[in-house]
Write a protein that holds these residues in place. Structure first.
Motif, short mmCIF file in Angstrom:
data_model
loop_
_atom_site.label_atom_id
_atom_site.label_comp_id
_atom_site.label_asym_id
_atom_site.label_seq_id
_atom_site.Cartn_x
_atom_site.Cartn_y
_atom_site.Cartn_z
N HIS A 53 4.69 -3.29 14.34
CA HIS A 53 3.67 -3.19 13.29
C HIS A 53 2.40 -3.90 13.78
N ASP A 96 -4.14 -2.87 10.42
CA ASP A 96 -4.98 -1.69 10.65
C ASP A 96 -6.47 -1.91 10.37
N ARG A 115 -3.90 -1.69 18.05
CA ARG A 115 -3.43 -0.42 17.48
C ARG A 115 -3.41 0.67 18.56
N GLU A 126 0.83 -1.22 0.00
CA GLU A 126 0.00 0.00 0.00
C GLU A 126 0.86 1.27 0.00
N HIS A 127 2.14 1.15 0.40
CA HIS A 127 3.01 2.32 0.49
C HIS A 127 3.99 2.42 -0.67
MG MG Z 1 0.28 0.34 8.51
#
Ligand code: MG
Ligand code: RTP
Length: 147
Positions: A115, A118, A85, A51-52
């Motif tokens: 990590h 999410d 999270r 995603e990054h």
């Molecule tokens: Mg993340």
């Protein structure tokens, strides 16, 4: 019951924080269903952080996560994805509240110790790329019989 993927990043392993981090999730009451110390390959890192891939820090992120062993884990429990999270704290440790893992142990965004998935979709995807089904253990804790 929800499952999430958590990973102590190379900085956390180097700084002897694996036990402290496992302990926080154990004491919270979640069940550890899978765990392993492993070195992440470039391919796995690029898949995990796909995603990054357009972000300017992507290369550094992949280099960092492959730089040494990580401690990969799957934890199970009610609302474990969002609560983990919250326990991790904000992405940038400068913004992470004291009492959170990043708030207590990290100082810079590139090395933020842990990590965590999410969302439910990320959790399923990440558990699937890091663990085989036979590495995951479903069980009930019997402690309630003894206290
Ligand atoms: Mg993340
Ligand atoms: P993670 O995926 O590692 O659990 O972290 P996160 O969800 O809190 O944050 P995310 O936006 O997914 O970013 C992934 C990781 O990239 C690094 N990062 N560096 N140099 C920068 O500006 C920057 N921004 C993010 C962080 O290490 C972050 O955990």
């Amino acid at each position: 019951m929800e499952r999430t993927f958590l990973m102590v990043k190379p900085d956390g392993v180097q700084r002897n924080l694996v036990g402290e981090i496992v302990s926080r999730f154990e004491k919270k009451g979640y069940n550890l269903v899978g765990a392993k110390l492993m070195t992440v390959s470039k391919d796995l890192a690029e898949t995990h952080y796909a995603e990054h891939k357009e972000r300017p820090f992507f290369g550094e992120l992949v280099d960092f996560i492959t730089s040494g062993p990580v401690f990969a884990m799957v934890w199970e429990g009610e609302k474990v994805i969002s609560t983990a999270r919250t326990m991790m704290g904000a992405t940038n440790p400068a913004d992470a509240a004291p009492g959170t893992i990043r708030g207590d142990f990290a100082a810079q965004v590139a090395m933020n110790v842990i990590h965590g998935s999410d969302s439910p979709e990320s959790a399923v995807r990440e558990i699937g790329i890091f663990f085989k089904e036979e590495e995951l253990n479903t069980y009930d804790k019997t402690i309630s019989k003894w206290v």
